[in-house]
Enzyme design. Sequence first.
Site, mmCIF file in Angstrom:
data_model
loop_
_atom_site.group_PDB
_atom_site.id
_atom_site.type_symbol
_atom_site.label_atom_id
_atom_site.label_comp_id
_atom_site.label_asym_id
_atom_site.label_seq_id
_atom_site.Cartn_x
_atom_site.Cartn_y
_atom_site.Cartn_z
ATOM 1 N N HIS A 163 0.842 -1.198 0.000
ATOM 2 C CA HIS A 163 0.000 0.000 0.000
ATOM 3 C C HIS A 163 0.878 1.249 0.000
ATOM 4 O O HIS A 163 2.039 1.204 0.433
ATOM 5 C CB HIS A 163 -0.872 0.041 1.268
ATOM 6 C CG HIS A 163 -2.020 -0.912 1.266
ATOM 7 N ND1 HIS A 163 -2.290 -1.749 2.323
ATOM 8 C CD2 HIS A 163 -2.987 -1.150 0.345
ATOM 9 C CE1 HIS A 163 -3.371 -2.470 2.040
ATOM 10 N NE2 HIS A 163 -3.808 -2.128 0.850
ATOM 11 N N CYS A 250 -3.173 0.556 9.494
ATOM 12 C CA CYS A 250 -4.150 -0.408 8.947
ATOM 13 C C CYS A 250 -5.217 -0.802 9.958
ATOM 14 O O CYS A 250 -6.301 -1.241 9.600
ATOM 15 C CB CYS A 250 -3.452 -1.690 8.526
ATOM 16 S SG CYS A 250 -1.992 -1.471 7.531
HETATM 17 N N1 GLY Z 1 -3.020 -8.840 5.142
HETATM 18 C C1 GLY Z 1 -3.494 -7.570 4.854
HETATM 19 C C2 GLY Z 1 -3.761 -7.388 3.419
HETATM 20 O O1 GLY Z 1 -3.108 -8.036 2.609
HETATM 21 O O2 GLY Z 1 -4.606 -6.640 3.029
#
Ligand code: GLY
Length: 255
Positions: A163, A250
């Site tokens: 991300h 997250c």
């Molecule tokens: N394990 C978090 C994701 O891959 O979105």
Amino acid sequence: MKKFKYAVVRKPSQSMTNGLTSADLGKPVYEKALEQHSNYVEALKQCGLLVKILDPREKFPDSCFIEDIAVCTPHCAIITYPGAPSRNGETDGIEKILQKYYTEIEEIIFPGNLDGGDVMMVDDHYYIGLSERTNIHGANQLIAILEDYGMTGSVVEMNDMLHLKTGINYIENGNFLVTGEFIDNPSFEKINQLIVPEEEEYAANSLWINDTVIVPEGYPKTKKMIEDLGYSIIEVDTSEFRKLDGGLSCLSLRF
Ligand code: GLY
């Protein structure tokens, strides 16, 4: 400065041991993850946030990474369309939760894909990483929504990281924690880069909340660099979430 008042988190499910990962660090230990999650919630509270804790969802191993399912701005919330097929259904039910805080709720629709982890808020501007989870349709939909509410967005090309916020995070006052492919990246102009060394790359995902920075435990160089700028620090161990490529941001929605 008080910018955020609320956080929403989702307790990890036992199924998290089957979560998506590229980390090669082994499976998370569930009991340890629960303890770390609870410490994370305490840290959010210490930063002055009212924290809503949602129940675990066994059907969705990655659902504790709730940041990916919504983008919460000061003017509206946007429900995303997560890019990993196993995570699509995680958005079910989030509208009802967000309605308690927001009158304006928008959504990203297919063929748009967007993970909240790819969206970095810098005042009224939102940088959107084009990762394997976020496509140009999702990014353009988000930019159009932001503009409807007087905000702006721009896309960031990326190649390596899961991300956008895996590698760059804004800790306010013009300061960005930056690592890997985002060092000296031309998408970001006039920023004070705090370069997180490769061996501490994970700590680039430290989390600014109301003038405190929550830093993952075990990354002393990054911690010192942030401390030297005068921020208060809270350290939280997130080793079990790291095993699933998950960082501090997250694990919550903040607004
Ligand atoms: N394990 C978090 C994701 O891959 O979105």
